[in-house]
Enzyme design. Structure first.
Site, PDB file in Angstrom:
ATOM      1  CB  CYS A 125      -0.942   0.274   0.927  1.00 15.04           C
ATOM      2  SG  CYS A 125      -1.735  -1.452   0.904  1.00 15.04           S
ATOM      3  CG  HIS A 265      -3.414   3.139   2.791  1.00 12.80           C
ATOM      4  ND1 HIS A 265      -3.321   2.840   1.839  1.00 12.80           N
ATOM      5  CD2 HIS A 265      -3.299   1.562   3.214  1.00 12.80           C
ATOM      6  CE1 HIS A 265      -4.295   1.490   0.702  1.00 12.80           C
ATOM      7  NE2 HIS A 265      -3.800   0.693   2.304  1.00 12.80           N
ATOM      8  CG  ASN A 295      -6.703  -0.931   1.236  1.00 11.72           C
ATOM      9  OD1 ASN A 295      -6.414  -0.347   0.361  1.00 11.72           O
ATOM     10  ND2 ASN A 295      -6.031  -1.872   2.441  1.00 11.72           N
TER      11      ASN A 295
HETATM   12  N1  ACO Z   1     -18.441 -10.405   8.744  1.00  8.78           N
HETATM   13  C1  ACO Z   1     -18.669  -9.656   9.591  1.00  8.78           C
HETATM   14  N2  ACO Z   1     -17.853 -10.102  10.411  1.00  8.78           N
HETATM   15  C2  ACO Z   1     -16.275 -10.422  10.683  1.00  8.78           C
HETATM   16  C3  ACO Z   1     -15.554 -10.212   9.494  1.00  8.78           C
HETATM   17  C4  ACO Z   1     -16.689  -9.724   8.164  1.00  8.78           C
HETATM   18  N3  ACO Z   1     -16.655  -9.253   6.571  1.00  8.78           N
HETATM   19  N4  ACO Z   1     -14.763 -10.719   8.979  1.00  8.78           N
HETATM   20  C5  ACO Z   1     -14.126 -10.745  10.070  1.00  8.78           C
HETATM   21  N5  ACO Z   1     -15.544 -10.361  10.602  1.00  8.78           N
HETATM   22  C6  ACO Z   1     -15.257 -11.213  12.474  1.00  8.78           C
HETATM   23  C7  ACO Z   1     -14.081 -12.518  13.265  1.00  8.78           C
HETATM   24  O1  ACO Z   1     -14.091 -13.074  12.644  1.00  8.78           O
HETATM   25  C8  ACO Z   1     -14.741 -11.878  14.920  1.00  8.78           C
HETATM   26  O2  ACO Z   1     -15.193 -12.025  14.995  1.00  8.78           O
HETATM   27  P1  ACO Z   1     -14.990 -13.421  16.289  1.00  8.78           P
HETATM   28  O3  ACO Z   1     -15.236 -12.070  17.411  1.00  8.78           O
HETATM   29  O4  ACO Z   1     -15.895 -14.176  16.578  1.00  8.78           O
HETATM   30  O5  ACO Z   1     -13.825 -13.746  16.138  1.00  8.78           O
HETATM   31  C9  ACO Z   1     -15.333 -10.247  14.766  1.00  8.78           C
HETATM   32  O6  ACO Z   1     -15.495 -10.192  13.657  1.00  8.78           O
HETATM   33  C10 ACO Z   1     -14.502  -9.729  15.011  1.00  8.78           C
HETATM   34  O7  ACO Z   1     -12.970  -9.477  14.419  1.00  8.78           O
HETATM   35  P2  ACO Z   1     -11.161  -8.471  14.257  1.00  8.78           P
HETATM   36  O8  ACO Z   1     -10.363  -8.497  13.413  1.00  8.78           O
HETATM   37  O9  ACO Z   1     -11.286  -7.959  15.445  1.00  8.78           O
HETATM   38  O10 ACO Z   1     -12.392  -6.872  14.011  1.00  8.78           O
HETATM   39  P3  ACO Z   1     -11.773  -5.234  13.905  1.00  8.78           P
HETATM   40  O11 ACO Z   1     -13.029  -4.444  14.028  1.00  8.78           O
HETATM   41  O12 ACO Z   1     -10.819  -5.458  14.308  1.00  8.78           O
HETATM   42  O13 ACO Z   1     -12.169  -5.150  11.924  1.00  8.78           O
HETATM   43  C11 ACO Z   1      -9.997  -5.099   9.780  1.00  8.78           C
HETATM   44  C12 ACO Z   1     -10.907  -5.670  11.000  1.00  8.78           C
HETATM   45  C13 ACO Z   1     -11.388  -4.020   9.188  1.00  8.78           C
HETATM   46  C14 ACO Z   1      -9.726  -6.331   9.367  1.00  8.78           C
HETATM   47  C15 ACO Z   1      -9.459  -4.015  10.530  1.00  8.78           C
HETATM   48  O14 ACO Z   1      -8.494  -4.758  12.075  1.00  8.78           O
HETATM   49  C16 ACO Z   1      -8.490  -3.389   9.533  1.00  8.78           C
HETATM   50  O15 ACO Z   1      -9.179  -2.743   9.075  1.00  8.78           O
HETATM   51  N6  ACO Z   1      -6.944  -3.541  10.174  1.00  8.78           N
HETATM   52  C17 ACO Z   1      -6.627  -3.244   9.115  1.00  8.78           C
HETATM   53  C18 ACO Z   1      -6.210  -3.534   7.692  1.00  8.78           C
HETATM   54  C19 ACO Z   1      -5.729  -2.777   6.776  1.00  8.78           C
HETATM   55  O16 ACO Z   1      -4.778  -1.801   7.576  1.00  8.78           O
HETATM   56  N7  ACO Z   1      -4.676  -2.843   5.769  1.00  8.78           N
HETATM   57  C20 ACO Z   1      -3.664  -2.187   5.994  1.00  8.78           C
HETATM   58  C21 ACO Z   1      -3.005  -2.501   4.437  1.00  8.78           C
HETATM   59  S1  ACO Z   1      -3.170  -3.355   3.343  1.00  8.78           S
HETATM   60  C22 ACO Z   1      -1.936  -4.240   2.062  1.00  8.78           C
HETATM   61  O17 ACO Z   1      -1.177  -3.911   2.247  1.00  8.78           O
HETATM   62  C23 ACO Z   1      -2.308  -4.866   0.727  1.00  8.78           C
END
Ligand code: ACO
Length: 340
Positions: A125, A265, A295
């Protein structure tokens, strides 16, 4: 600042300006409602946790170079510069058309930039900001006159469409800028780039490379899809982007109050808001388009910058702070004066 991070000295050679910009979003739109039919997710979960409502998905016959070539044509047209005048093409992508040749060469052939030398950079990214700084260096030293910096991503091609943790987050897009020296203009004022390879496993595409060449087993184990430890990546994204933004600002000699627009980003609205809070800026300064694009990896920042320009929101001499974070980990920030 950690010892891992390298802050580039403020501009010493020729100043380098963005003289043309363009972007391309594929036609097809995939909404959260569409995703509800594909994986166990809801529109409400995606919006609340990420801010994303829809994303663009490239057609099956479109590769990253097709998206990149279209963005490049638009950037060259915007600059009023012919493809033959381009000396160098640097293209950021984690979704190259194929293992080799590089995607920049495919773009070169498509747009007819026959006098350019071409290479890809793989900084996830952060690819656009890495490319911007690389391009700036070549022009600043007097080695090159005209550089095309492209970010082109068909992320849909490396997503596991059965994995709700990742497939709801991403989209496809490309953006491009043309760089040239422009006399007294400030242009790209300062940049900070950093990496931390010790955390690589938190965000990677493990299969298909020399570590794990393609076999029936790697395919069966779905190793050719992106893997991400979302929660961990989230924390590192906020910390590193905030620090990089502050470093670049300091290098530029400006204060946050001098910045008209911040383009972070576009990974997650909550990450963007956390950075905004830590930098002490009002929401009105934050450029956000992820609700429409998701993203798009290396492409997010340049697409958002192009949209800002097209919407007529950029005034000459506006100072823009761009900040990125991605797989590697890699990160970067640049302060640019808009002097088009
Ligand atoms: N729909 C429903 N539930 C979901 C989904 C979905 N699409 N995806 C995950 N969940 C569930 C998980 O299984 C988890 O369930 P559990 O508690 O029973 O285990 C729950 O939702 C919470 O999961 P978390 O991972 O804690 O959710 P979080 O609030 O952290 O959000 C996310 C997840 C959106 C991925 C976030 O962590 C994020 O944005 N991370 C950073 C991504 C990023 O910045 N990437 C940058 C670079 S990308 C690149 O370089 C290519």
């Amino acid at each position: 600042m950690t010892t891992k991070e390298r802050v580039h000295p403020a501009v010493v050679g020729r100043t380098v300006s963005i003289v043309g910009i363009g972007s391309y979003l594929p036609e097809r739109i995939l909404t959260n409602a569409d995703l509800e039919k594909m994986v166990n997710t809801t529109d409400e979960w995606i919006i609340t946790r990420t801010g994303i409502k829809e994303r663009h998905i490239a057609a099956p016959d479109q590769a990253s170079s097709d998206l990149g070539a279209e963005a490049a044509r638009r950037a060259l047209a915007d600059a009023g510069i012919s493809p033959e005048a381009v000396d160098m093409i640097v293209l950021g992508t984690i979704t190259p058309d194929m293992g080799f040749p590089n995607t920049a060469c495919f773009v070169q052939a498509k747009i007819g930039a026959k006098n350019a030398f071409c290479f890809d950079i793989e900084a996830a990214c952060s690819g656009f900001l890495y490319g911007l700084e690389i391009g700036r260096q070549f022009i600043s030293t007097g080695s090159m006159e005209t550089v095309l910096v492209i970010a082109a991503e068909k992320i849909s091609s490396i997503l596991d469409w059965e994995d709700r943790n990742t497939c709801v987050l991403f989209g496809d897009a490309a953006g491009a800028v043309v760089l040239q020296a422009r006399g007294a203009a400030h242009g790209v004022m300062a940049s900070t780039l950093g990496s931390d390879g010790t955390l690589a496993e938190l965000l990677m595409l493990p299969g298909g490379g020399s570590r794990s060449p393609t076999t029936e087993e790697t395919v069966r184990n779905r190793l050719h899809y992106m893997k991400m430890a979302g929660r961990e990546v989230f924390k590192h994204a906020v910390t590193n982007m905030t620090r990089a933004a502050k470093d670049a600002l300091q290098r530029s000699g400006l204060g946050i109050e001098d910045i008209r627009w911040i383009i972070p980003h576009q990974a997650n609205l909550r990450i963007i808001e956390a950075i905004g809070e830590r930098l002490g800026v009002t929401k009105e300064k934050l450029v956000i388009n992820l609700e429409r694009c998701g993203n798009t990896s290396a492409a997010t920042i340049v697409v958002a910058l192009d949209e800002l320009a097209r919407e007529g929101k950029l005034q000459k001499h506006d100072k823009i702070l761009m900040v990125a974070f991605g797989g590697g980990f890699t990160w970067g920030a640049s302060v640019v004066e808009w002097d088009k």
